[in-house]
Design a protein around this motif. Structure first.
Motif, PDB file in Angstrom:
ATOM      1  N   UNK A   1       0.837  -1.190   0.000  1.00 33.85           N
ATOM      2  CA  UNK A   1       0.000   0.000   0.000  1.00 33.85           C
ATOM      3  C   UNK A   1       0.879   1.249   0.000  1.00 33.85           C
ATOM      4  N   UNK A   2       1.884   1.305   0.891  1.00 32.02           N
ATOM      5  CA  UNK A   2       2.774   2.471   0.958  1.00 32.02           C
ATOM      6  C   UNK A   2       3.488   2.667  -0.365  1.00 32.02           C
ATOM      7  N   UNK A   3       3.968   1.555  -0.930  1.00 32.76           N
ATOM      8  CA  UNK A   3       4.704   1.665  -2.197  1.00 32.76           C
ATOM      9  C   UNK A   3       3.819   2.239  -3.305  1.00 32.76           C
ATOM     10  N   UNK A   4       2.583   1.782  -3.384  1.00 33.28           N
ATOM     11  CA  UNK A   4       1.667   2.274  -4.419  1.00 33.28           C
ATOM     12  C   UNK A   4       1.316   3.741  -4.190  1.00 33.28           C
ATOM     13  N   UNK A   5       1.147   4.111  -2.917  1.00 34.48           N
ATOM     14  CA  UNK A   5       0.787   5.503  -2.604  1.00 34.48           C
ATOM     15  C   UNK A   5       1.924   6.460  -2.934  1.00 34.48           C
ATOM     16  N   UNK A   6       3.154   6.056  -2.604  1.00 32.61           N
ATOM     17  CA  UNK A   6       4.306   6.932  -2.926  1.00 32.61           C
ATOM     18  C   UNK A   6       4.387   7.144  -4.430  1.00 32.61           C
ATOM     19  N   UNK A   7       4.239   6.065  -5.187  1.00 27.80           N
ATOM     20  CA  UNK A   7       4.333   6.154  -6.639  1.00 27.80           C
ATOM     21  C   UNK A   7       3.194   7.002  -7.217  1.00 27.80           C
ATOM     22  N   UNK A   8       1.965   6.750  -6.758  1.00 29.57           N
ATOM     23  CA  UNK A   8       0.816   7.475  -7.301  1.00 29.57           C
ATOM     24  C   UNK A   8       0.884   8.959  -6.964  1.00 29.57           C
ATOM     25  N   UNK A   9       1.259   9.285  -5.748  1.00 31.36           N
ATOM     26  CA  UNK A   9       1.316  10.701  -5.355  1.00 31.36           C
ATOM     27  C   UNK A   9       2.466  11.401  -6.053  1.00 31.36           C
ATOM     28  N   UNK A  10       3.617  10.709  -6.178  1.00 36.21           N
ATOM     29  CA  UNK A  10       4.766  11.294  -6.884  1.00 36.21           C
ATOM     30  C   UNK A  10       4.379  11.633  -8.314  1.00 36.21           C
ATOM     31  N   UNK A  11       3.698  10.687  -8.991  1.00 35.15           N
ATOM     32  CA  UNK A  11       3.298  10.928 -10.380  1.00 35.15           C
ATOM     33  C   UNK A  11       2.254  12.038 -10.471  1.00 35.15           C
ATOM     34  N   UNK A  12       1.328  12.097  -9.485  1.00 42.29           N
ATOM     35  CA  UNK A  12       0.306  13.147  -9.532  1.00 42.29           C
ATOM     36  C   UNK A  12       0.911  14.528  -9.326  1.00 42.29           C
ATOM     37  N   UNK A  13       2.058  14.573  -8.650  1.00 43.89           N
ATOM     38  CA  UNK A  13       2.748  15.860  -8.449  1.00 43.89           C
ATOM     39  C   UNK A  13       3.666  16.185  -9.618  1.00 43.89           C
ATOM     40  N   UNK A  14       3.779  15.246 -10.573  1.00 47.91           N
ATOM     41  CA  UNK A  14       4.604  15.486 -11.764  1.00 47.91           C
ATOM     42  C   UNK A  14       6.096  15.347 -11.490  1.00 47.91           C
ATOM     43  N   UNK A  15       6.451  14.522 -10.505  1.00 49.26           N
ATOM     44  CA  UNK A  15       7.864  14.337 -10.162  1.00 49.26           C
ATOM     45  C   UNK A  15       8.361  12.990 -10.690  1.00 49.26           C
ATOM     46  N   UNK A  16       9.603  12.976 -11.129  1.00 51.98           N
ATOM     47  CA  UNK A  16      10.225  11.705 -11.496  1.00 51.98           C
ATOM     48  C   UNK A  16      10.855  11.117 -10.242  1.00 51.98           C
ATOM     49  N   UNK A  17      11.300   9.858 -10.339  1.00 49.56           N
ATOM     50  CA  UNK A  17      11.983   9.250  -9.193  1.00 49.56           C
ATOM     51  C   UNK A  17      13.230  10.051  -8.847  1.00 49.56           C
ATOM     52  N   UNK A  18      13.919  10.536  -9.873  1.00 48.00           N
ATOM     53  CA  UNK A  18      15.145  11.308  -9.651  1.00 48.00           C
ATOM     54  C   UNK A  18      14.825  12.625  -8.935  1.00 48.00           C
ATOM     55  N   UNK A  19      13.734  13.309  -9.326  1.00 46.83           N
ATOM     56  CA  UNK A  19      13.357  14.574  -8.676  1.00 46.83           C
ATOM     57  C   UNK A  19      13.076  14.356  -7.194  1.00 46.83           C
ATOM     58  N   UNK A  20      12.331  13.293  -6.884  1.00 44.75           N
ATOM     59  CA  UNK A  20      12.015  13.000  -5.488  1.00 44.75           C
ATOM     60  C   UNK A  20      13.272  12.616  -4.727  1.00 44.75           C
ATOM     61  N   UNK A  21      14.140  11.866  -5.365  1.00 45.63           N
ATOM     62  CA  UNK A  21      15.393  11.463  -4.715  1.00 45.63           C
ATOM     63  C   UNK A  21      16.233  12.684  -4.358  1.00 45.63           C
ATOM     64  N   UNK A  22      16.276  13.672  -5.250  1.00 41.75           N
ATOM     65  CA  UNK A  22      17.039  14.896  -4.975  1.00 41.75           C
ATOM     66  C   UNK A  22      16.428  15.636  -3.793  1.00 41.75           C
ATOM     67  N   UNK A  23      15.122  15.727  -3.735  1.00 37.69           N
ATOM     68  CA  UNK A  23      14.457  16.411  -2.625  1.00 37.69           C
ATOM     69  C   UNK A  23      14.723  15.730  -1.290  1.00 37.69           C
ATOM     70  N   UNK A  24      14.867  14.400  -1.320  1.00 38.91           N
ATOM     71  CA  UNK A  24      15.030  13.639  -0.081  1.00 38.91           C
ATOM     72  C   UNK A  24      16.502  13.343   0.240  1.00 38.91           C
ATOM     73  N   UNK A  25      17.405  13.724  -0.661  1.00 39.15           N
ATOM     74  CA  UNK A  25      18.846  13.465  -0.495  1.00 39.15           C
ATOM     75  C   UNK A  25      19.136  11.965  -0.413  1.00 39.15           C
ATOM     76  N   UNK A  26      18.498  11.210  -1.316  1.00 40.21           N
ATOM     77  CA  UNK A  26      18.769   9.782  -1.449  1.00 40.21           C
ATOM     78  C   UNK A  26      19.028   9.498  -2.918  1.00 40.21           C
ATOM     79  N   UNK A  27      19.447   8.260  -3.205  1.00 37.90           N
ATOM     80  CA  UNK A  27      19.671   7.907  -4.610  1.00 37.90           C
ATOM     81  C   UNK A  27      18.352   7.456  -5.222  1.00 37.90           C
ATOM     82  N   UNK A  28      18.304   7.519  -6.551  1.00 43.14           N
ATOM     83  CA  UNK A  28      17.077   7.164  -7.264  1.00 43.14           C
ATOM     84  C   UNK A  28      16.691   5.716  -7.018  1.00 43.14           C
TER      85      UNK A  28
END
Length: 169
Positions: A1-28
């Motif tokens: 559930x958490x995995x699906x929610x992170x992916x769905x919300x990230x996509x709804x905000x128009x962010x790529x995995x790389x964009x989110x990784x940069x915001x969180x200071x983690x790798x893609x």
């Protein structure tokens, strides 16, 4: 559930995995593992994800949007109930005011009829050779004539109004 929610919300905000990784200071790849369900973020990272995605942690963890809408519907229904109560109170107050105005009108009509009966049209004995007395006599006679014809109708309508505005239980 958490995995699906992170992916769905990230996509709804128009962010790529790389964009989110940069915001969180983690790798893609970390974002990818979370979204695939291969790993889960710790509680501190979960708070950082919610801030980055501008979404409550409860939504990330699986709170459905329907529950939020239910809370909104409940809040709206409570507000509507309060408004309906205020409108009902206003209607009752307005009904009471109209009722007392009608009762007052009936009392005034009865008093004027009593006064006219007691005084028995005194202007009929006046000397109308004086123009001012003639005008005043005609005015009194006009009032009496109009009142005697209109007051009973107004009185009956007022009585009906009093009956219609009584307290209903």
């Amino acid at each position: 559930m958490l995995n699906e929610n992170i992916k769905a919300i990230r996509k709804s905000k128009g962010l790529s995995q790389q964009d989110l990784a940069v915001k969180l200071n983690v790798v893609r790849q970390t974002i990818s593992k979370w979204e695939q369900g291969l790993s889960v973020p710790d509680s501190d990272m979960l708070i950082s994800i919610s801030e980055a995605l501008e979404t409550p942690v409860s939504t990330l963890l699986g709170e459905t949007v329907m529950e939020t809408e239910a809370d909104n519907i409940k809040a709206i229904s409570e507000k509507l109930e309060a408004i309906n109560w205020q409108l009902a109170r206003r209607k009752i107050t307005r009904r009471k005011i109209i009722r007392w105005l009608l009762v007052s009108l009936c009392a005034i009509i009865a008093m004027v009829f009593a006064a006219l009966a007691i005084f028995n049209s005194p202007y009929l004995g006046w000397d109308y050779s004086d123009p001012e007395a003639a005008v005043l006599g005609v005015a009194f006679h006009s009032f009496e004539w109009l009142f005697v014809r209109a007051a009973p109708i107004i009185f009956i309508i007022s009585i009906i109004g009093i009956f219609l505005t009584r307290k209903k239980e």
